[in-house]
Design an enzyme around this catalytic site. Structure first.
Site, PDB file in Angstrom:
ATOM      1  CD  GLU A   9      56.422  61.177  34.919  1.00 39.62           C
ATOM      2  OE1 GLU A   9      57.399  60.709  34.590  1.00 39.62           O
ATOM      3  OE2 GLU A   9      55.811  61.082  36.166  1.00 39.62           O
ATOM      4  CG  HIS A  57      57.363  60.055  30.496  1.00 38.78           C
ATOM      5  ND1 HIS A  57      57.082  60.311  29.215  1.00 38.78           N
ATOM      6  CD2 HIS A  57      58.735  60.321  30.503  1.00 38.78           C
ATOM      7  CE1 HIS A  57      58.410  60.593  28.382  1.00 38.78           C
ATOM      8  NE2 HIS A  57      59.483  60.523  29.600  1.00 38.78           N
ATOM      9  CG  HIS A 152      55.270  56.989  36.510  1.00 36.16           C
ATOM     10  ND1 HIS A 152      55.949  56.847  37.597  1.00 36.16           N
ATOM     11  CD2 HIS A 152      55.024  55.765  36.544  1.00 36.16           C
ATOM     12  CE1 HIS A 152      56.210  55.823  38.029  1.00 36.16           C
ATOM     13  NE2 HIS A 152      55.640  54.899  37.397  1.00 36.16           N
TER      14      HIS A 152
END
Length: 243
Positions: A9, A57, A152
């Site tokens: 990420e 994220h 995510h």
């Protein structure tokens, strides 16, 4: 064969604009078995994430403030991946970020520290041309549950990708192969030869195994009122031998 399924990420889309890695997730697969030996790291990027990236994220600047910086964990990461095949979905994205981070500490490029880098997205596109091949789409197609994936996350996405990768590359899962091509070659252009059963070893049942088998059939025949199909298929010689 050691493979590392990995994901990152980041604070944004382009390391050339100063964006940094903020999370690394690695899942080890050895001889097609997920070992449970994972590497999961959060990193302090010394900057904020773009709003669009943060929405993906959810890793805030405050959460990352006390995390190590990439130079502090670089050796741990390189030791973990060394000599393995690296597999990522849209690998070019993750690789350019790692190359930027490694360049800052004079550690070369990612490919110098592993055996090879494989892009699972490119592989999926060859298997399913013209279809959606995002990680979520592949999970749906291959029957892999991703219901717990609300945001995510590098480790979670790596764990899902490991399942997806093993499913996409499992190869033949049946003993018989149906061949429609009558030209003598398969779809890959491989010459097909007549099957020779004489090369297969014959393992005959032992006396104890035959007795146990007969007792089972007798019980089955009794349970279905003498309609056991296996009894009806016995030859007279077999029936005499058992009597």
């Amino acid at each position: 064969m050691r493979q590392i399924i990995f994901d990152t990420e980041t604070t944004g889309l382009d390391p050339a604009q100063g964006h940094r890695i903020i999370e690394i997730g690695c899942v080890e697969v050895v001889n097609r078995v997920v070992t449970g030996n994972n590497l999961h790291l959060y990193l302090n990027p010394d900057r904020d994430s773009d709003p669009e990236a943060l929405a993906v994220h959810g890793l805030t600047t405050e959460f990352l403030a006390d995390k190590p910086r990439f130079p502090e964990i670089a050796q741990e990461f390189l030791d973990f991946i060394r000599g393995a095949e690296l597999i990522a979905h849209n690998a070019a994205f993750d690789v350019k970020f790692f190359n930027a981070e490694l360049a800052r500490i004079g550690a070369g490029t990612l490919s110098e520290h592993c055996a090879t880098i494989t892009d699972s997205l490119l592989h999926a596109r060859t298997l399913y041309p013209g279809k959606r091949n995002s990680l979520d789409a592949l999970c749906d197609r291959l029957g892999i549950s991703n219901a717990h994936r609300t945001l995510h996350g590098a480790l979670l996405d790596s764990q899902l990708l490991a399942e997806v990768w093993l499913a996409m590359t499992r190869g033949q899962d049946a003993l018989l192969i149906e061949v429609d091509d009558t030209s003598g070659t398969g779809a890959a252009g491989v010459s097909l030869q007549a099957f020779d059963g004489s090369v297969l070893p014959v393992l005959r049942a032992s006396g104890d195994e035959l007795t146990a088998h007969d007792e089972y059939l007798a019980a089955l025949d009794k349970a279905v009122g003498g309609a056991c199909v296996w009894r009806s298929l016995e030859t007279p010689a077999e029936a005499t031998a058992e009597a």
